[in-house]
Design a protein around this motif. Structure first.
Motif, short mmCIF file in Angstrom:
data_model
loop_
_atom_site.label_atom_id
_atom_site.label_comp_id
_atom_site.label_asym_id
_atom_site.label_seq_id
_atom_site.Cartn_x
_atom_site.Cartn_y
_atom_site.Cartn_z
N SER A 55 -4.88 -11.43 -29.50
CA SER A 55 -4.54 -11.03 -30.87
C SER A 55 -4.84 -12.22 -31.77
O SER A 55 -4.40 -13.34 -31.48
CB SER A 55 -3.05 -10.70 -30.96
N SER A 82 -7.70 2.78 -35.93
CA SER A 82 -6.80 2.73 -34.77
C SER A 82 -5.58 1.85 -35.03
O SER A 82 -4.89 1.45 -34.09
CB SER A 82 -7.54 2.23 -33.53
N SER A 105 1.35 -4.89 -29.93
CA SER A 105 0.54 -5.59 -30.94
C SER A 105 1.18 -6.89 -31.42
O SER A 105 2.40 -7.02 -31.49
CB SER A 105 0.34 -4.68 -32.15
N ALA A 106 0.34 -7.85 -31.78
CA ALA A 106 0.81 -9.05 -32.48
C ALA A 106 0.15 -9.15 -33.85
O ALA A 106 0.82 -9.29 -34.88
CB ALA A 106 0.52 -10.30 -31.66
N THR A 107 -1.20 -9.02 -33.89
CA THR A 107 -1.92 -9.15 -35.16
C THR A 107 -1.49 -8.10 -36.18
O THR A 107 -1.20 -8.43 -37.35
CB THR A 107 -3.44 -8.98 -34.92
N SER A 108 -1.42 -6.85 -35.75
CA SER A 108 -1.16 -5.77 -36.71
C SER A 108 0.29 -5.77 -37.18
O SER A 108 0.57 -5.35 -38.32
CB SER A 108 -1.51 -4.42 -36.09
N GLY A 147 -4.51 0.75 -31.34
CA GLY A 147 -5.36 1.07 -30.20
C GLY A 147 -5.41 2.56 -29.90
O GLY A 147 -5.25 3.40 -30.79
C1 LIG Z 1 -8.37 -2.68 -33.80
C2 LIG Z 1 -7.54 -3.01 -32.84
O1 LIG Z 1 -7.57 -4.31 -32.46
C3 LIG Z 1 -6.59 -4.98 -31.79
C4 LIG Z 1 -5.32 -5.29 -32.35
C5 LIG Z 1 -4.51 -6.23 -31.75
C6 LIG Z 1 -3.16 -6.56 -32.30
O2 LIG Z 1 -2.72 -5.88 -33.25
O3 LIG Z 1 -2.52 -7.51 -31.80
C7 LIG Z 1 -4.96 -6.90 -30.59
C8 LIG Z 1 -6.13 -6.58 -29.99
C9 LIG Z 1 -6.98 -5.46 -30.45
O4 LIG Z 1 -6.81 -4.35 -29.59
C10 LIG Z 1 -6.64 -2.00 -32.18
O5 LIG Z 1 -6.11 -2.26 -31.09
O6 LIG Z 1 -6.50 -0.90 -32.71
#
Ligand SMILES: C=C(O[C@@H]1C=C(C(=O)O)C=C[C@H]1O)C(=O)O
Length: 283
Positions: A55, A82, A105-108, A147
């Motif tokens: 992430s 996604s 998730s970490a980034t989102s 995702g």
């Molecule tokens: C676009 C995407 O990217 C991602 C989002 C991530 C997160 O939010 O930490 C980590 C990896 C990826 O899978 C998704 O997963 O939908």
């Protein structure tokens, strides 16, 4: 040498990169470890993986242990298709409500908090939940999924308990807010691995470049596989693979630093960081 341990996010967004590795059309002796992003983040940071998509926010939390592989990321320019907030009421009316965050998730999760702080100016409470929309929305007004969980939930739950759901694409909101792309994941190598194996690191960077090229030339086939796997129309995945981008050039790097800037302002990373990219300013 021991087999290289490589993380593999168990979502469709990783398939274009790993297709060539799995098919054997590029040659890399490796053990592939599958899991959701937060599991791979943790395993990598604990030293159990040598290379993984991570992430992008986790890089900013651990810049010293990590070298970024060049020319590869998971990003999008606007809609990402996604990463969705599913809400029972409009996002601007969520003040004081609770939002369930996927533990995958970490980034989102950070992106959502940034958007509430700096774009919507709405204060909400957060709870962490496993990625299952009906359970997440039982006692909350909104839920974040990423995702394949997000892709499938949008198809399956047009409404929940007779209530229509509002679906907000965080990539689209980020683009409205900043005008920029958004980088969700980076491929990283352990600093220790790079120190011990500089020659091999160069080779691996080349192999991932080649794997990406083969994957991007196979998107039609991969969308077909995805459609079969999930028993959903192929067009959905054709569109998804047109949306997700894998580059990490200047524009993506600037966008990522902007995201880190806001994460810092929201107190979600301890300091602003430089990007240490193998072959660009490292190695
Ligand atoms: C676009 C995407 O990217 C991602 C989002 C991530 C997160 O939010 O930490 C980590 C990896 C990826 O899978 C998704 O997963 O939908």
């Amino acid at each position: 040498m021991k087999k290289i341990r490589i993380g593999y996010i168990e979502y469709l967004n990783c398939l274009p990169i790993y297709y060539a590795l799995e098919e054997g059309s590029v040659n890399l002796e490796a053990k592939l470890v599958k899991g959701p992003p937060t599991k791979l983040n943790r395993m990598f940071l604990e030293g159990q993986l040598d290379i993984t998509p991570i992430s992008s926010i986790e890089y900013a939390r651990n810049p010293d242990k990590v070298v970024i592989l060049p020319d590869i990321s998971i990003s999008a320019d606007g809609n990402v298709e996604s990463i969705f907030l599913f809400s029972k009421i409009p996002v601007t009316e969520l003040e004081g409500h609770t939002v369930a965050l996927t533990t995958s998730s970490a980034t989102s999760v950070v992106l959502l908090k940034i958007l509430f702080d700096h774009y919507y100016h709405v204060k909400v409470n957060y709870v962490d939940r496993k990625p299952d929309l009906p359970t997440m929305l039982k006692n909350t007004a909104a839920a974040l999924l990423i995702g394949d969980d997000a892709i499938l939930a949008r198809e399956k739950y047009k409404e929940l308990a007779g209530q229509p759901l509002i679906v907000t694409d965080l990539g689209e909101v980020w683009k409205k807010f900043t005008g920029m792309k958004m980088v969700y994941a980076l491929w990283v190598i352990r600093q220790g691995f790079v120190d011990d194996n500089p020659g091999e690191t160069a080779e691996i960077a080349g192999i991932f470049r080649k794997a990406k090229e083969i994957g991007l030339n196979s998107l039609d086939l991969l969308a077909g596989k995805a459609a079969e796997h999930y028993n959903l129309p192929k067009e959905l995945f054709d569109h998804y693979y047109e949306t997700i981008r894998y580059d990490f050039g200047e524009e993506e790097q600037t966008a990522l630093l902007t995201y880190y800037d806001y994460a810092y302002k929201s107190g979600l990373i301890p300091e602003r960081v430089k990007l240490r990219i193998w072959g660009e300013n490292i190695g």
